[in-house]
Motif scaffolding. Structure first.
Motif, PDB file in Angstrom:
ATOM      1  N   ALA A 190      -2.787   2.373   8.381  1.00 38.64           N
ATOM      2  CA  ALA A 190      -1.840   1.306   8.881  1.00 38.64           C
ATOM      3  C   ALA A 190      -0.401   1.435   8.450  1.00 38.64           C
ATOM      4  CB  ALA A 190      -2.335   0.076   9.249  1.00 38.64           C
ATOM      5  N   ALA A 191      -0.148   1.234   7.052  1.00 37.86           N
ATOM      6  CA  ALA A 191       0.999   1.274   6.367  1.00 37.86           C
ATOM      7  C   ALA A 191       1.879   2.490   6.940  1.00 37.86           C
ATOM      8  CB  ALA A 191       0.892   0.759   5.070  1.00 37.86           C
ATOM      9  N   ARG A 192       1.079   3.652   6.480  1.00 35.14           N
ATOM     10  CA  ARG A 192       1.526   4.786   6.559  1.00 35.14           C
ATOM     11  C   ARG A 192       1.873   5.366   8.044  1.00 35.14           C
ATOM     12  NH1 ARG A 192      -1.751   8.628   2.145  1.00 35.14           N
ATOM     13  NH2 ARG A 192      -0.571   7.560   0.117  1.00 35.14           N
ATOM     14  N   VAL A 193       1.121   5.003   9.161  1.00 37.87           N
ATOM     15  CA  VAL A 193       1.547   5.200  10.486  1.00 37.87           C
ATOM     16  C   VAL A 193       2.782   4.349  10.881  1.00 37.87           C
ATOM     17  CG1 VAL A 193       0.696   4.981  12.700  1.00 37.87           C
ATOM     18  CG2 VAL A 193      -0.847   5.649  11.073  1.00 37.87           C
ATOM     19  N   LEU A 194       2.785   3.200  10.474  1.00 40.77           N
ATOM     20  CA  LEU A 194       4.080   2.443  10.718  1.00 40.77           C
ATOM     21  C   LEU A 194       5.189   3.284   9.913  1.00 40.77           C
ATOM     22  CD1 LEU A 194       5.796  -0.211  11.807  1.00 40.77           C
ATOM     23  CD2 LEU A 194       5.161  -1.333   9.551  1.00 40.77           C
ATOM     24  N   LEU A 195       5.003   3.502   8.768  1.00 40.99           N
ATOM     25  CA  LEU A 195       6.375   4.375   8.189  1.00 40.99           C
ATOM     26  C   LEU A 195       6.805   5.412   9.120  1.00 40.99           C
ATOM     27  CD1 LEU A 195       8.365   4.760   5.760  1.00 40.99           C
ATOM     28  CD2 LEU A 195       6.344   6.064   4.725  1.00 40.99           C
ATOM     29  N   MET A 196       5.659   6.443   9.640  1.00 40.97           N
ATOM     30  CA  MET A 196       5.764   7.451  10.394  1.00 40.97           C
ATOM     31  C   MET A 196       6.450   7.037  11.807  1.00 40.97           C
ATOM     32  SD  MET A 196       4.905   9.899   8.400  1.00 40.97           S
ATOM     33  CE  MET A 196       5.315   9.089   7.177  1.00 40.97           C
ATOM     34  N   ASP A 197       6.103   5.790  12.368  1.00 40.60           N
ATOM     35  CA  ASP A 197       6.775   5.415  13.452  1.00 40.60           C
ATOM     36  C   ASP A 197       8.225   5.130  13.631  1.00 40.60           C
ATOM     37  OD1 ASP A 197       6.547   4.958  16.451  1.00 40.60           O
ATOM     38  OD2 ASP A 197       6.211   2.796  15.817  1.00 40.60           O
ATOM     39  N   VAL A 198       8.447   4.417  12.265  1.00 44.03           N
ATOM     40  CA  VAL A 198       9.963   4.141  12.104  1.00 44.03           C
ATOM     41  C   VAL A 198      10.717   5.270  11.850  1.00 44.03           C
ATOM     42  CG1 VAL A 198      11.516   3.082  10.344  1.00 44.03           C
ATOM     43  CG2 VAL A 198       9.306   1.857  10.941  1.00 44.03           C
ATOM     44  N   LEU A 199      10.268   6.488  11.304  1.00 45.98           N
ATOM     45  CA  LEU A 199      10.782   7.599  11.047  1.00 45.98           C
ATOM     46  C   LEU A 199      11.001   8.422  12.281  1.00 45.98           C
ATOM     47  CD1 LEU A 199      11.606   9.852   9.044  1.00 45.98           C
ATOM     48  CD2 LEU A 199       9.399  10.729   8.995  1.00 45.98           C
ATOM     49  N   ARG A 200       9.980   8.402  13.107  1.00 46.21           N
ATOM     50  CA  ARG A 200       9.894   8.973  14.454  1.00 46.21           C
ATOM     51  C   ARG A 200      11.214   8.168  15.481  1.00 46.21           C
ATOM     52  NH1 ARG A 200       9.114   7.133  19.403  1.00 46.21           N
ATOM     53  NH2 ARG A 200       8.370   5.394  18.316  1.00 46.21           N
ATOM     54  N   GLN A 201      11.232   6.911  15.411  1.00 44.02           N
ATOM     55  CA  GLN A 201      12.147   6.416  16.194  1.00 44.02           C
ATOM     56  C   GLN A 201      13.669   6.592  15.568  1.00 44.02           C
ATOM     57  OE1 GLN A 201      11.672   4.563  19.141  1.00 44.02           O
ATOM     58  NE2 GLN A 201      13.813   4.886  18.969  1.00 44.02           N
ATOM     59  N   ARG A 208       0.770  -1.373   0.195  1.00 38.73           N
ATOM     60  CA  ARG A 208       0.048  -0.068  -0.089  1.00 38.73           C
ATOM     61  C   ARG A 208       0.748   1.331   0.003  1.00 38.73           C
ATOM     62  NH1 ARG A 208      -5.461  -0.250   1.074  1.00 38.73           N
ATOM     63  NH2 ARG A 208      -5.029   1.887  -0.024  1.00 38.73           N
ATOM     64  N   LEU A 209       1.969   1.276   0.286  1.00 38.70           N
ATOM     65  CA  LEU A 209       3.083   2.159   0.256  1.00 38.70           C
ATOM     66  C   LEU A 209       3.535   2.398  -1.163  1.00 38.70           C
ATOM     67  CD1 LEU A 209       4.858   1.687   3.819  1.00 38.70           C
ATOM     68  CD2 LEU A 209       3.077   3.184   3.258  1.00 38.70           C
ATOM     69  N   ALA A 210       2.846   2.722  -1.853  1.00 41.88           N
ATOM     70  CA  ALA A 210       2.957   2.933  -3.252  1.00 41.88           C
ATOM     71  C   ALA A 210       3.754   4.323  -4.107  1.00 41.88           C
ATOM     72  CB  ALA A 210       2.027   2.479  -4.259  1.00 41.88           C
ATOM     73  N   GLU A 211       3.264   5.247  -3.193  1.00 41.56           N
ATOM     74  CA  GLU A 211       3.672   6.694  -3.496  1.00 41.56           C
ATOM     75  C   GLU A 211       5.398   6.721  -3.715  1.00 41.56           C
ATOM     76  OE1 GLU A 211       1.821   8.707  -4.737  1.00 41.56           O
ATOM     77  OE2 GLU A 211      -0.180   7.832  -4.109  1.00 41.56           O
ATOM     78  N   PRO A 212       5.823   7.332  -4.620  1.00 46.24           N
ATOM     79  CA  PRO A 212       7.060   7.544  -4.885  1.00 46.24           C
ATOM     80  C   PRO A 212       7.827   8.163  -3.638  1.00 46.24           C
ATOM     81  CG  PRO A 212       5.988   8.281  -6.787  1.00 46.24           C
ATOM     82  CD  PRO A 212       5.020   8.098  -5.779  1.00 46.24           C
ATOM     83  N   GLU A 213       7.269   9.234  -2.974  1.00 43.97           N
ATOM     84  CA  GLU A 213       7.745   9.789  -1.623  1.00 43.97           C
ATOM     85  C   GLU A 213       7.910   8.755  -0.568  1.00 43.97           C
ATOM     86  OE1 GLU A 213       5.614  12.652  -4.136  1.00 43.97           O
ATOM     87  OE2 GLU A 213       4.969  10.828  -3.397  1.00 43.97           O
ATOM     88  N   GLU A 214       6.988   7.796  -0.513  1.00 41.18           N
ATOM     89  CA  GLU A 214       7.212   6.774   0.510  1.00 41.18           C
ATOM     90  C   GLU A 214       8.353   5.911   0.294  1.00 41.18           C
ATOM     91  OE1 GLU A 214       2.231   6.523   1.489  1.00 41.18           O
ATOM     92  OE2 GLU A 214       3.076   5.334  -0.232  1.00 41.18           O
ATOM     93  N   PHE A 215       8.579   5.511  -0.841  1.00 40.30           N
ATOM     94  CA  PHE A 215       9.693   4.709  -1.261  1.00 40.30           C
ATOM     95  C   PHE A 215      11.112   5.379  -1.125  1.00 40.30           C
ATOM     96  CE2 PHE A 215      13.292   4.071  -4.241  1.00 40.30           C
ATOM     97  CZ  PHE A 215      13.480   2.609  -4.178  1.00 40.30           C
ATOM     98  N   HIS A 216      11.131   6.800  -1.316  1.00 36.32           N
ATOM     99  CA  HIS A 216      12.155   7.705  -0.840  1.00 36.32           C
ATOM    100  C   HIS A 216      12.459   7.872   0.635  1.00 36.32           C
ATOM    101  CE1 HIS A 216      12.860   8.461  -4.898  1.00 36.32           C
ATOM    102  NE2 HIS A 216      11.737   9.136  -5.271  1.00 36.32           N
ATOM    103  N   LEU A 217      11.152   8.025   1.370  1.00 37.11           N
ATOM    104  CA  LEU A 217      11.449   7.886   2.757  1.00 37.11           C
ATOM    105  C   LEU A 217      11.932   6.497   3.347  1.00 37.11           C
ATOM    106  CD1 LEU A 217       8.400   9.858   4.393  1.00 37.11           C
ATOM    107  CD2 LEU A 217      10.679  10.247   4.755  1.00 37.11           C
ATOM    108  N   ALA A 218      11.205   5.688   3.051  1.00 36.70           N
ATOM    109  CA  ALA A 218      11.918   4.114   3.253  1.00 36.70           C
ATOM    110  C   ALA A 218      13.540   4.058   3.018  1.00 36.70           C
ATOM    111  CB  ALA A 218      10.983   3.127   2.703  1.00 36.70           C
ATOM    112  N   ARG A 219      13.637   4.438   1.655  1.00 33.92           N
ATOM    113  CA  ARG A 219      14.935   4.303   1.120  1.00 33.92           C
ATOM    114  C   ARG A 219      15.965   5.134   2.189  1.00 33.92           C
ATOM    115  NH1 ARG A 219      18.598   1.090  -0.730  1.00 33.92           N
ATOM    116  NH2 ARG A 219      19.930   1.913  -2.057  1.00 33.92           N
ATOM    117  N   ALA A 220      15.603   6.290   2.583  1.00 29.75           N
ATOM    118  CA  ALA A 220      16.510   7.174   3.457  1.00 29.75           C
ATOM    119  C   ALA A 220      16.471   6.536   4.862  1.00 29.75           C
ATOM    120  CB  ALA A 220      15.798   8.701   3.428  1.00 29.75           C
TER     121      ALA A 220
END
Length: 109
Positions: A81-92, A20-32
């Motif tokens: 749920a997928a985006r919130v997990l991405l935000m939680d990983v970013l926060r940590q 569900r994390l299909a946006e390019p910005e989500e990929f770039h965040l995850a990669r970073a």
């Protein structure tokens, strides 16, 4: 980020549909986020804490751009749920980086 998690109001789960994390910005965040370990290794090898601070600044800038383009907590529970997990990983990750720099992380401003 803590405000987003408070708004979500549920425990964050790693059991999400990552597709569900299909946006390019989500990929770039995850990669970073995935680069965090190598950034820390580089900072240690070079005895240069500014490497960590520059990484965190770039990461926060990516988040800011993402947040202005996309709704994290929305009507689609699976996407939320997928985006919130991405935000939680970013926060940590931000918290870990700031801790390494000897800085406190406020829960809210």
């Amino acid at each position: 980020l803590c405000g987003i998690l408070r708004k979500y109001g549920k425990p964050v789960s790693a059991d999400v549909n990552y597709d569900r994390l299909a946006e390019p910005e989500e990929f770039h965040l995850a990669r970073a986020l995935a680069d965090f370990g190598s950034v820390i290794e580089r900072a240690a090898a070079e005895c240069e804490p500014s490497v960590v601070s520059q990484y965190l600044l770039a990461l926060c800038s990516r988040f800011n751009s993402y947040y202005h383009q996309h709704t994290v907590v929305g009507d689609d529970p699976e996407l939320t749920a997928a985006r919130v997990l991405l935000m939680d990983v970013l926060r940590q990750t931000i918290r870990n980086g700031l801790d390494l720099l000897g800085m406190q992380t406020p829960e809210e401003m």
